[in-house]
Structures are given as structure tokens and as C-alpha cells.
Enzyme design. Structure first.
Site, PDB file in Angstrom:
ATOM      1  CB  CYS A 184       1.414  -4.555  -2.850  1.00 52.60           C
ATOM      2  SG  CYS A 184       2.088  -4.216  -4.487  1.00 52.60           S
ATOM      3  CB  CYS A 186       0.100  -1.067  -3.916  1.00 50.58           C
ATOM      4  SG  CYS A 186       1.438  -0.915  -2.699  1.00 50.58           S
ATOM      5  CB  CYS A 245       4.908   0.115  -5.227  1.00 53.74           C
ATOM      6  SG  CYS A 245       3.702  -1.156  -5.709  1.00 53.74           S
ATOM      7  CG  ASP A 276      -2.837 -27.819   6.325  1.00 47.54           C
ATOM      8  OD1 ASP A 276      -3.784 -27.761   7.142  1.00 47.54           O
ATOM      9  OD2 ASP A 276      -1.943 -26.964   6.269  1.00 47.54           O
ATOM     10  CB  CYS A 327       6.197  -2.995  -3.028  1.00 44.51           C
ATOM     11  SG  CYS A 327       4.684  -2.263  -2.318  1.00 44.51           S
TER      12      CYS A 327
END
EC number: 6.3.5.13
Length: 412
Positions: free
Chosen positions: A201, A217, A220, A338, A204
Site C-alpha cells: 500500500c 489495503c 488502512c 541498469d 501505509c
């Protein structure tokens, strides 16, 4: 519509002229379109030029990790039903490139602007957009771009209190979290095939639950908002529940999703969904993407895929074996140096296709394919790869600079 404003100052006019001259010199030297160097020169002479050029326009900003160039083009085509449009159609999406694009649109009514994710908040401050389209956020160019949660936080801070209409993808938790700081959001159910950047999430840090097409979520309560627009197969559903057919020359689910978002943006400017979608049919390629070109007696379809989410969508465009596939990967500055993202792509989906590998980092890609158990040949260049492929149309997938190399090699 944007109101009448004061004409450009002498300093601004000088900056525009100098920028166009620098761009012309760059083109003459064979160094590309010149839009970036032209914009840099112009902004050096007048740091407020971007703001001044945008003041007479109704501006739409489009930002995302994937699909922003195509969506920008679709929105521009839709809005041309109402008036002249200026757009950075070639994808120069940082402030210098955007400045160059707007410098050529003095008589335009609309500015439809693709913006690099990292520059969205700053450009939005400069151009006072009427609408902002947010499509998705996923990992890309890990050596120079922020982690996706950090990018979402920058968007959230930059969009807080933003007066523009935010047209946002309800299916991407990172986008929803970023857009939720704005008071005026139109949610679009555009879908999200790649989910590996949004399992925690953003609000949170809790574990995201994903039953079916929903997400929330459990810790929360942050959850998917109710969309007012939706992609439903081959149709766009508008806020009144009407279904409008999508007829595109561009292939795949991702482009239908781009069209759904574009229709929602166009509606914010008074363009009816039917009109907007009909105009989008005219787009058959975007900056070389999806072009089918003749080369060495074959037909090559050119496909761009820059990161795991993009490769996932691109694989869905390729027919069942035995269509031959050429893969090309570079790791230059514009790609990100990368290449660890190669290990997040499910190359097993190409099993059964004759595969040729080229590009600066062809050996990195070869190792990845070897581990995936996919048969391949390493080739010297595009010509060598095409000659080794069996007869028939060839699918060519490349990341950013490799795609540009291929376009030059095949004369596109």
C-alpha cells in the site's frame, strides 16, 4: 478556453528565434530533431518562456511510465475536432523539448503535452493545465529514476490543490494515491496488467489485497475508487452507462486503455466520445511504434518495450508460434544503464518462436533467455538477424535507443 493574453515580450521572441535556429543547426548536422537543444537555448535566454508560451493555450498534460506518447497522440487527434492543437508528438518530454514544441504553436487553441514522470509537478506549475492524464507508474531506468513509491509521492505533493481535472487510472494503486490529493479527479477503469510494483500500500505500506479486478489495503482501508469511465473489451463505457465502440489501427489491450483515457480527457473539453474515438482511428503508428516496414524482402513490425510492464503488454500482441521474433536491448543513457529489469520479464512466453538477439546488451539478454529455457541465436546486427529468420512477417521488439537504431537500420 484560455483567455487572451499579452503578446510575447521582445526577450521571449528573441529566445524563440534563437531556439529555432539552434534546432535547425542540430538537424542540419544530423543530430536529431533539435527540439531539446533548441529548448535549452530558448530557456537559457528566457527562463520563464515555457509559462509565457502556454498562457494562451488550454493545456493537457499526459504522464506515465508506459503509453504516454501514444495517449498524447490520441488526445491530440480527439481535440482537433474543436480546434488547432500543438503537441510534442516526437516524445521530447522534458522542459526543453516541451518549450520547443509550444514555440511552434502560436495560433493553437490546445496544447497536448507528454511529460516525463519526474518533471510533471514542475511543468504543471509552469503551464497551468486544464487537464492532467495519469496512466500508470512502474519501475523504469532504475539507475536514474526514483523508486515508484517516491515518484508517486512527488506526484501527490505536486498535484495537491491542483485546479486541473485529473483523469487517472483507478486500477493502479500508485496512480490513485498520487491523484487523491487533487480535488477534481475523473477515475477511469483502464486496467493494469503489470502488478508487481503495487503489492504494498502506498499510503501505509500494508499488503495490498487484489480480489478479481478490485484492490484494497486491509490495514488502512485505502481502496480502488469507483470509476466513471471504463474500458470494457472493445468498448468505452461513459459516465452515463453508454458503450462506445473502439476502432483503432493501433493493436492491443493497452492501446484500447489509452483510448478510454483519451476519450475521458476529450469529454472534459466538450468532445463527445463518438467523435473522439472516431478521430483516434486515424492514428496507425506513433513515432515509428507499430510501423510495418519492408526490409531485406521481409515485413518487420516495429514494437517498443522499455521496461517489464511494457514487455508484458508487447508479448500479448505477438501471435502464436512460429512467427519469428527479433529482440534488441541497449543500456545507454536514455535507456538506463541498469539491465537488471531483464530478470523481471517472463521471456518464457516466447517459447516456440524462432528468436534472434541483437543490440549492445545482447549477451545480457542471451543469458536471461538461456535461464528461461528459450532457444535463440545471437546475431551481429539487424541485417544478420533478418537473414537468419524463416520467411514471413517478423516481430521486432526493442527498448528505447535500440528501437531508434533499428529504425535507422531499416530505413524507417
Amino acid at each position: 478556453m484560455a483567455g487572451n493574453t499579452e503578446p510575447l515580450s521582445a526577450r521571449s521572441r528573441l529566445a524563440v528565434t534563437a531556439g529555432k535556429a539552434a534546432a535547425a543547426v542540430s538537424r542540419a548536422a544530423g543530430r536529431g530533431s533539435g527540439s531539446v537543444i533548441g529548448g535549452k537555448v530558448a530557456l537559457r535566454l528566457d527562463p520563464d518562456l515555457l509559462q509565457r508560451l502556454a498562457q494562451h493555450l488550454d493545456v493537457v498534460l499526459v504522464s506515465a511510465t508506459n503509453g504516454k506518447t501514444t495517449t498524447t497522440r490520441l488526445i491530440a487527434e480527439a481535440l482537433r475536432a474543436n480546434g488547432e492543437v500543438v503537441s510534442n508528438a516526437l516524445g521530447a518530454n522534458m522542459p526543453a523539448g516541451i518549450t520547443s514544441a509550444l514555440a511552434g504553436g502560436s495560433s493553437a487553441r490546445y496544447g497536448v503535452i507528454e511529460v516525463d514522470e519526474k518533471y510533471l509537478a514542475g511543468v504543471a506549475r509552469d503551464v497551468t493545465p486544464k487537464a492532467i492524464a495519469l496512466l500508470n507508474l512502474s519501475r523504469d531506468q532504475l539507475d536514474r529514476a526514483a523508486e515508484t513509491r517516491m515518484l508517486a509521492e512527488k506526484w501527490r505533493e505536486g498535484l495537491s490543490g491542483q485546479k486541473a481535472v485529473i483523469v487517472a487510472n483507478a486500477d493502479d494503486p500508485l496512480v490513485v494515491w498520487a491523484a487523491s490529493s487533487s480535488p477534481n479527479v475523473v477515475w477511469v477503469a483502464a486496467g493494469q496488467e503489470w502488478k508487481d510494483d503495487a503489492w504494498s500500500c502506498p499510503a501505509c505500506g500494508g499488503v495490498m489485497q487484489r480480489p478479481g479486478d478490485d484492490w484494497f489495503c486491509g490495514e488502512c482501508g485505502f481502496r480502488r475508487p469507483t470509476p466513471s469511465w471504463a474500458l470494457a473489451g472493445e468498448h468505452v463505457l461513459d459516465p452515463h452507462g453508454s458503450a462506445w465502440p473502439i476502432h483503432l489501427q493501433l493493436p492491443g489491450r493497452a492501446n484500447r486503455a489509452n483510448a478510454a483515457t483519451s476519450a475521458a480527457v476529450a469529454a472534459a473539453f466538450g468532445v463527445a466520445p463518438q467523435t473522439a474515438l472516431e478521430r483516434m482511428y486515424a492514428v496507425k503508428a506513433v513515432a515509428g511504434r507499430y510501423d510495418v516496414v519492408g526490409y531485406e524482402g521481409r515485413e518487420l513490425r516495429l514494437l517498443l518495450a522499455k521496461n517489464p510492464a511494457g514487455w508484458l503488454e508487447t508479448f500479448s500482441l505477438i501471435d502464436s508460434p512460429p512467427a519469428p521474433v527479433i529482440l534488441s536491448v541497449n543500456a545507454r543513457g536514455a535507456d538506463g544503464t541498469d539491465t537488471s529489469w531483464l530478470w523481471d520479464v517472463d521471456y518464457g512466453r516466447l517459447a516456440g518462436h524462432p528468436i534472434c538477439v541483437i543490440g549492445d546488451r545482447k549477451l545480457d539478454l542471451a543469458v536471461r533467455l538461456e535461464v528461461a529455457g528459450v532457444h535463440f541465436e545471437v546475431c551481429e546486427d539487424a541485417q544478420d538477424a533478418v537473414r537468419r529468420c524463416p520467411p514471413g512477417r517478423i516481430e521486432v521488439i526493442a527498448n528505447y535507443t535500440a528501437f531508434q537504431d533499428l529504425r535507422r537500420a531499416v530505413g524507417n
